[in-house]
Design a protein around this motif. Sequence first.
Motif, mmCIF file in Angstrom:
data_model
loop_
_atom_site.group_PDB
_atom_site.id
_atom_site.type_symbol
_atom_site.label_atom_id
_atom_site.label_comp_id
_atom_site.label_asym_id
_atom_site.label_seq_id
_atom_site.Cartn_x
_atom_site.Cartn_y
_atom_site.Cartn_z
ATOM 1 N N LYS A 7 0.857 -1.267 -0.119
ATOM 2 C CA LYS A 7 0.001 -0.032 -0.178
ATOM 3 C C LYS A 7 1.034 1.239 -0.114
ATOM 4 O O LYS A 7 2.025 1.230 0.537
ATOM 5 N N ASP A 8 0.213 2.192 -0.327
ATOM 6 C CA ASP A 8 1.053 3.851 -0.449
ATOM 7 C C ASP A 8 0.754 4.409 0.801
ATOM 8 O O ASP A 8 0.070 3.983 1.657
ATOM 9 N N SER A 9 1.460 5.586 0.867
ATOM 10 C CA SER A 9 1.203 6.353 2.033
ATOM 11 C C SER A 9 -0.349 6.947 2.302
ATOM 12 O O SER A 9 -0.403 7.414 3.316
ATOM 13 N N HIS A 10 -1.058 6.854 1.402
ATOM 14 C CA HIS A 10 -2.449 6.835 1.578
ATOM 15 C C HIS A 10 -3.354 5.764 1.712
ATOM 16 O O HIS A 10 -4.439 5.826 1.676
ATOM 17 N N ASN A 11 -2.744 4.487 1.888
ATOM 18 C CA ASN A 11 -3.071 3.187 2.324
ATOM 19 C C ASN A 11 -4.204 2.875 1.185
ATOM 20 O O ASN A 11 -4.933 2.050 1.107
ATOM 21 N N THR A 155 10.549 -2.542 9.876
ATOM 22 C CA THR A 155 11.452 -1.885 8.672
ATOM 23 C C THR A 155 11.670 -2.828 7.716
ATOM 24 O O THR A 155 12.129 -3.997 7.856
ATOM 25 N N LYS A 160 8.912 2.663 2.176
ATOM 26 C CA LYS A 160 9.031 3.870 3.033
ATOM 27 C C LYS A 160 8.749 3.450 4.513
ATOM 28 O O LYS A 160 9.366 3.769 5.304
ATOM 29 N N SER A 161 7.566 2.559 4.515
ATOM 30 C CA SER A 161 7.419 1.996 6.010
ATOM 31 C C SER A 161 6.808 0.715 5.563
ATOM 32 O O SER A 161 5.909 0.535 4.486
ATOM 33 N N ASP A 162 6.848 -0.283 6.270
ATOM 34 C CA ASP A 162 5.796 -1.572 6.243
ATOM 35 C C ASP A 162 6.539 -2.427 7.437
ATOM 36 O O ASP A 162 7.222 -2.062 8.170
#
Length: 172
Positions: A7-11, A155, A160-162
Motif C-alpha cells: 500500500k502507498d502512504s494513503h493506504n 522496517t 518507506k514504511s512496512d
Amino acid sequence: SVSATIKDSHNRTVTLRSDQSVEVNDVALTGPSSSGRYSATVAAAAQYVVRVHEPTIGVQSTTLDGPVEFEVASPTDNGTVSLSGFTLLWSNASDQNQVAIELSQTVFGSTVTKSYSPLADNGSHAFSATDLSSFVHGTNVTLTIKITKTASTSTVNGFKSDVASANSAGAP
C-alpha cells in the motif's frame, strides 16, 4: 506460503510495475490477485530475506528471523481439557515473537471459533470458564486448538514504511 499487500502512504493498494518486484528467499511474489495480494510458496526457514527491486533505488534487502520452532506440551494431542478452565503450554517461548491462539469447535455442522491475539510468547496461556463458555461438553466433541507464532520487523528496506512478519503454526 507468503502473502503481501503493498500500500502507498494513503493506504491505497499498489500494483507493482514490470520493473519492480519483491522476493522472499529468492522466490518472486506473483500477482496481484483480485484482492490486491501478492503471494509465493516459500519453504519454512530460520531466516527470510525480503528483497525489493525498485529501479530508482536499486535492490534493497531485509533479513527477518523466523519464529522459533515449538511444540505444544499441554494439552497433548487428543488429550482432554476442562471447559471450567485450562492452561495451554508450549515450548521455546521467545520475547522476540507474539502468538495468536484459535479455539474452534464444530457441533451439528455449526462451528464456533474464538481467537486470542496478539499475546506475548511466554509459553502459556490460561483460559477461564468465561473464555470457554461458547463451547460445549459432549461425547465425541472436539475442541481444536491452533497456536501461531509470529516474528516481525517494522522496517523493510526498499519501502518507506512496512511490517514484514513470519508465522509458524502448531497444534496439540
